[in-house]
Write a protein that holds these residues in place. Sequence first.
Motif, PDB file in Angstrom:
ATOM      1  N   ALA A 213      78.077  14.339  41.232  1.00 21.60           N
ATOM      2  CA  ALA A 213      78.357  13.722  42.534  1.00 21.60           C
ATOM      3  C   ALA A 213      77.106  13.745  43.385  1.00 21.60           C
ATOM      4  CB  ALA A 213      79.505  14.452  43.235  1.00 21.60           C
ATOM      5  N   THR A 214      77.105  12.901  44.394  1.00 17.70           N
ATOM      6  CA  THR A 214      75.993  12.900  45.347  1.00 17.70           C
ATOM      7  C   THR A 214      76.185  14.020  46.346  1.00 17.70           C
ATOM      8  OG1 THR A 214      77.214  11.225  46.610  1.00 17.70           O
ATOM      9  CG2 THR A 214      75.468  10.459  45.161  1.00 17.70           C
ATOM     10  N   ASP A 215      75.085  14.588  46.760  1.00 17.08           N
ATOM     11  CA  ASP A 215      75.132  15.727  47.676  1.00 17.08           C
ATOM     12  C   ASP A 215      75.212  15.235  49.122  1.00 17.08           C
ATOM     13  OD1 ASP A 215      75.123  18.240  48.680  1.00 17.08           O
ATOM     14  OD2 ASP A 215      73.018  18.688  48.228  1.00 17.08           O
ATOM     15  N   ASP A 216      76.326  14.592  49.431  1.00 13.25           N
ATOM     16  CA  ASP A 216      76.582  14.166  50.804  1.00 13.25           C
ATOM     17  C   ASP A 216      78.058  14.417  51.100  1.00 13.25           C
ATOM     18  OD1 ASP A 216      77.857  12.245  49.336  1.00 13.25           O
ATOM     19  OD2 ASP A 216      76.597  10.568  49.993  1.00 13.25           O
ATOM     20  N   ASP A 217      78.503  14.054  52.299  1.00  9.20           N
ATOM     21  CA  ASP A 217      79.894  14.321  52.669  1.00  9.20           C
ATOM     22  C   ASP A 217      80.870  13.662  51.715  1.00  9.20           C
ATOM     23  OD1 ASP A 217      79.076  15.835  54.773  1.00  9.20           O
ATOM     24  OD2 ASP A 217      79.292  14.252  56.277  1.00  9.20           O
ATOM     25  N   LYS A 240      79.201  21.262  37.349  1.00  4.65           N
ATOM     26  CA  LYS A 240      79.101  20.321  38.471  1.00  4.65           C
ATOM     27  C   LYS A 240      77.622  20.146  38.799  1.00  4.65           C
ATOM     28  CE  LYS A 240      83.296  22.351  40.487  1.00  4.65           C
ATOM     29  NZ  LYS A 240      83.838  23.083  41.662  1.00  4.65           N
ATOM     30  N   GLU A 241      77.218  18.923  38.871  1.00  6.61           N
ATOM     31  CA  GLU A 241      75.833  18.630  39.218  1.00  6.61           C
ATOM     32  C   GLU A 241      75.817  17.748  40.467  1.00  6.61           C
ATOM     33  OE1 GLU A 241      72.945  19.703  37.869  1.00  6.61           O
ATOM     34  OE2 GLU A 241      74.132  21.021  36.574  1.00  6.61           O
ATOM     35  N   MET A 242      75.000  18.129  41.439  1.00  4.29           N
ATOM     36  CA  MET A 242      74.885  17.383  42.697  1.00  4.29           C
ATOM     37  C   MET A 242      73.492  16.751  42.771  1.00  4.29           C
ATOM     38  SD  MET A 242      77.885  18.120  43.951  1.00  4.29           S
ATOM     39  CE  MET A 242      77.803  17.600  45.661  1.00  4.29           C
ATOM     40  N   LEU A 243      73.478  15.443  42.957  1.00  9.46           N
ATOM     41  CA  LEU A 243      72.204  14.730  43.103  1.00  9.46           C
ATOM     42  C   LEU A 243      71.947  14.436  44.579  1.00  9.46           C
ATOM     43  CD1 LEU A 243      72.353  12.171  40.154  1.00  9.46           C
ATOM     44  CD2 LEU A 243      71.474  14.509  40.163  1.00  9.46           C
ATOM     45  N   PRO A 244      70.683  14.423  44.992  1.00  9.91           N
ATOM     46  CA  PRO A 244      70.361  14.130  46.399  1.00  9.91           C
ATOM     47  C   PRO A 244      70.957  12.786  46.833  1.00  9.91           C
ATOM     48  CG  PRO A 244      68.425  14.955  45.258  1.00  9.91           C
ATOM     49  CD  PRO A 244      69.473  14.743  44.207  1.00  9.91           C
ATOM     50  N   VAL A 256      68.009  14.532  38.519  1.00 12.32           N
ATOM     51  CA  VAL A 256      68.580  13.661  37.487  1.00 12.32           C
ATOM     52  C   VAL A 256      68.283  14.221  36.103  1.00 12.32           C
ATOM     53  CG1 VAL A 256      68.442  11.385  36.407  1.00 12.32           C
ATOM     54  CG2 VAL A 256      68.574  11.571  38.898  1.00 12.32           C
ATOM     55  N   ASP A 257      67.045  14.670  35.899  1.00 12.77           N
ATOM     56  CA  ASP A 257      66.662  15.256  34.604  1.00 12.77           C
ATOM     57  C   ASP A 257      67.494  16.504  34.303  1.00 12.77           C
ATOM     58  OD1 ASP A 257      64.795  13.297  34.163  1.00 12.77           O
ATOM     59  OD2 ASP A 257      63.121  14.448  35.022  1.00 12.77           O
ATOM     60  N   GLN A 258      67.716  17.326  35.340  1.00  9.54           N
ATOM     61  CA  GLN A 258      68.515  18.543  35.147  1.00  9.54           C
ATOM     62  C   GLN A 258      69.959  18.203  34.779  1.00  9.54           C
ATOM     63  OE1 GLN A 258      68.083  20.797  38.764  1.00  9.54           O
ATOM     64  NE2 GLN A 258      65.972  21.424  38.310  1.00  9.54           N
ATOM     65  N   ALA A 259      70.496  17.166  35.427  1.00  9.36           N
ATOM     66  CA  ALA A 259      71.865  16.759  35.123  1.00  9.36           C
ATOM     67  C   ALA A 259      71.990  16.268  33.690  1.00  9.36           C
ATOM     68  CB  ALA A 259      72.313  15.677  36.102  1.00  9.36           C
ATOM     69  N   ILE A 260      71.025  15.455  33.252  1.00 15.66           N
ATOM     70  CA  ILE A 260      71.050  14.954  31.880  1.00 15.66           C
ATOM     71  C   ILE A 260      70.919  16.103  30.888  1.00 15.66           C
ATOM     72  CG2 ILE A 260      69.834  13.530  30.199  1.00 15.66           C
ATOM     73  CD1 ILE A 260      71.448  11.932  32.216  1.00 15.66           C
ATOM     74  N   GLU A 261      70.071  17.056  31.207  1.00 13.10           N
ATOM     75  CA  GLU A 261      69.880  18.208  30.325  1.00 13.10           C
ATOM     76  C   GLU A 261      71.175  19.015  30.201  1.00 13.10           C
ATOM     77  OE1 GLU A 261      67.825  20.161  27.567  1.00 13.10           O
ATOM     78  OE2 GLU A 261      66.979  18.499  28.757  1.00 13.10           O
ATOM     79  N   LYS A 262      71.878  19.136  31.308  1.00 15.54           N
ATOM     80  CA  LYS A 262      73.152  19.861  31.295  1.00 15.54           C
ATOM     81  C   LYS A 262      74.171  19.141  30.430  1.00 15.54           C
ATOM     82  CE  LYS A 262      75.646  23.292  32.942  1.00 15.54           C
ATOM     83  NZ  LYS A 262      75.268  24.705  32.734  1.00 15.54           N
ATOM     84  N   LEU A 282      72.717   3.980  38.578  1.00 18.04           N
ATOM     85  CA  LEU A 282      71.718   3.174  37.865  1.00 18.04           C
ATOM     86  C   LEU A 282      70.588   4.060  37.349  1.00 18.04           C
ATOM     87  CD1 LEU A 282      71.378   0.118  37.287  1.00 18.04           C
ATOM     88  CD2 LEU A 282      69.838   0.037  39.245  1.00 18.04           C
ATOM     89  N   LYS A 283      70.085   4.934  38.211  1.00 15.45           N
ATOM     90  CA  LYS A 283      68.997   5.840  37.806  1.00 15.45           C
ATOM     91  C   LYS A 283      69.465   6.828  36.731  1.00 15.45           C
ATOM     92  CE  LYS A 283      66.096   4.345  41.041  1.00 15.45           C
ATOM     93  NZ  LYS A 283      64.828   3.642  40.722  1.00 15.45           N
TER      94      LYS A 283
END
Length: 925
Positions: A213-217, A240-244, A256-262, A282-283
């Motif tokens: 998920a994105t790290d926003d509200d 759970k991975e949070m992207l900026p 993004v790289d960390q999420a893919i690695e997970k 997309l990214k």
Amino acid sequence: FVIFLVPCFVVGTDMAFSCQNADDFVGASSPGDIIIGGLFAVHSEMLHPDEEPIKPVIQNCAGFEIQVFLQTLAMIHAIETINNSTLLSGVTLGYEIYDTCAEVTKAMASALRFLSKFNSSENAVEFKCNYSDYIPRVKAVTGASYSEVSMAVSRLLALQLIPQVSPASSAEILSDKIRFPSFFRTIPSDFHQTRAMTHLIHESGWNWIGVIATDDDNGRFALESFGVQAMVNNVCIAFKEMLPAYLSDSTFHTKVDQAIEKIVKETGVNVIVVFMRQFHVLKLFKKAIERNVNKIWIASDNWSAAVKISTIPNIRQLGTVVGFGFKSGDISSFQEFLRNLHEKPTENNKFLREYIMLLSVCAHLEYHDFQTCIANQSQDDLLENDGSKPQFWRDDFLNANVEPGFIHRTMLAVYAIAHAIKRQCKDRDCKDPSAFTPWELLENLKKVTIIDADKEVKFDSNGDMSTSYDVLLWKEIDGHMEITTMAEYDAEKGGFIFEDEEKKKDFLALKKVQSTCSQHCRPGQVKKVTESPHTCCYECVYCPENHYSNQTDMDYCHRCNNKTYWAPTNSTTCYRKTIYFLAWTDWFAIFLLFLSAFGVMLVLSICVIFTKNLDTPVVKASGGLTVCYIILFSHFLIFLSTVFFIDVPTEFKCKTRQALFGISFTLCISCILIKSLKILLAFSFDPKLQTFLKCMYKPIPTVVTCTGIQVIICTSWLIFRTPFVSQNFSIPRAIILECNEGSIIAFGIMLGYISALAFICFIFAFKGRKLPENYNEAKFITFGMLIYFIAWIVFIPVYATTFGKYLPAVEIIVVLISNYGILCCTFLPKCYIIIYKQETNTKSAFLKMVYTYSSKSAGSVAVSRISLDSKSSSLQATTTDSCKTENDSVNGNCHFQVPGQPLIKGKVLPENAARTMARKRVSSI
């Protein structure tokens, strides 16, 4: 009051996208009697300068979003359609649409413009304690595109209660009317979406998933709501991975790289839920394609129908994408609008002008590269190339990127506002902008009902428009990834609806993919939680005995909910317990019944023998035919009582068997007791004993009294603690039907009373054990009582330690043994004499036998007397009986000698006296 000026921060001079004044800040506008504001993230990010210090300047944006641009066109189309209709009766709608660039800061600047006072030359926002009469620049707002932006803007618009209707912001928190009193939306909240996702995951058999998920509200609230729903549906989140939230964040690519690695590391996780904006997805997907990640991706409504993502090269390598999109309606008029868009003027629509410039810059590229080119161009890049490229138009591009759900919901938002305005303008002239205030429009918006696809839709108490979701499946067709509708999810009922079997097959195909922490537990097994903090990680253990599980992955085994059922280990169902009792067909029961039947035949045979020999001395000596019949009848009833111990126990059998046995046996013993007394009385030479026996010998009262006491015992037992049928569950897989005696004490009193009578009978019979040999009935009665005592003494421990269906057989055996013992000892010796020794069954033989016994008995008495006389003289006397033969005794040739005295000769008894005594004994017998 205080006046705030809405500033325009200067970026540059004479630039197409720079801000010289407040009007330059508007992306698209059109005049009208009533102005509706619009907030859309036409660009995905706002550029941030690298130089220091940072100044309060609103920068240009980058990442042109075709899908959001289409939403602005949908708003414009809806307003134009309304103005060309009779809906508002001559009142025209205008619009001012602003680009938020997916940034709260820029959206807040746009909101300030909305709050500025109508017709104010300075675009001033007045600070007042009461805005009831305040007329702002706009009457309502459509947007924003993202929940985080809508939360911030809604709080600001709530100051003047300006209605805000969003076609895309789905955060569950926005349903809170205390914090967001003027917020509405034409879509369901994330509560329904996350519930739909977890239902899909659960029904597909997945319980071990990842979430990004994105790290926003919006991302945090969606993740929180999904976590609650996942817990309800027993779905575990492995990671759970949070992207900026912003692409301009310097850590974005690292995250993004960390999420893919997970995702790669968690090999057991084959399902990933993604709550992100389209440009984030997309990214992420481009990086996942590079790492050859193949999973099932669950798409949120934000990107589930994004064409720009579905057309990524090699998108099929990612696996399967299943998403939830908003239910669409008829958008054919909008598609026609797009086909004629190139004819529209661009002076008041900077978004359209920018789009045309992007077409010119990227015209030489293929479809996907063309799309990527548009998304990657910044406004600054376009300023450098402004006018250097010829204008270019592609008719197919916009229609190919239409997301019907968002377009329909945007148009629905505009129509909702228009219907509220119509209600508001019933009794006033709305061509005057000051005819009503936004908060008055807000009240009418709550009551609006719109006809959409022949259905009435309206806002609920939370300001949400509850509609269904389309379950979208990205499916490769003819080498191209197509976004197809697999099913419909009813948000109110919480179920999936399939149009045809083909689409249902697509859904069933998803179940072939495994995404579980542990293997599924089969029916008959149950999950045993391991040390893992996740409940989805477990071991499968067999259900214990008398428990079962009939479904896959059950958390606990069901207990067989009735004692009449049982289940083996690892069972999927309960089985009815086998009912056991001593049945007629049981070999042992047949054997016992044979013994009882034989006993009955024996009783009848004895009865016939005694009846035929009624006048013989043996029969008369047995007490006569009446007493014999009573005793034989009691034996018959005792044999008969054994029948009530066999077959299915009933209330009648349980009550009858013990009472019948107890009363019958008591009657039998009572009659035998009278016989013992009579015999002892007849052959007793002790005067004191004879006197006692004569007082005791009352045949009828004695029998009636003894039997009556047992009748009272049994009656009281049946009244107060009656026996009943019970089920014995001591054997695990069986039910033993048996009679519960009701009261062990009453049962013991009944048996104890019989034992007491038998003991008294035994004492009397033992006293008379030395009767004449051919008439020694007392000796046989003694043997019969001994058999009874031995049988019942053995019975007590055996009965106490035996259980099962053969427990009644134990009592039958002891009843038969004791009954046979007494019957045989009482009657068989007499039957033997009657049948085989008829010469001794005559009156003369009987008189001679008794005479002989009487003579001996009298001699014994005489000797005893002499001995007593000698003792009284202080002499130790011993007697010597010289009677050698019976004739000696009869003729008086018996001599008695006392030690130290001369020999005394004399007769024991005169012949006449002996014969008289014999006759008396015979007559008494």
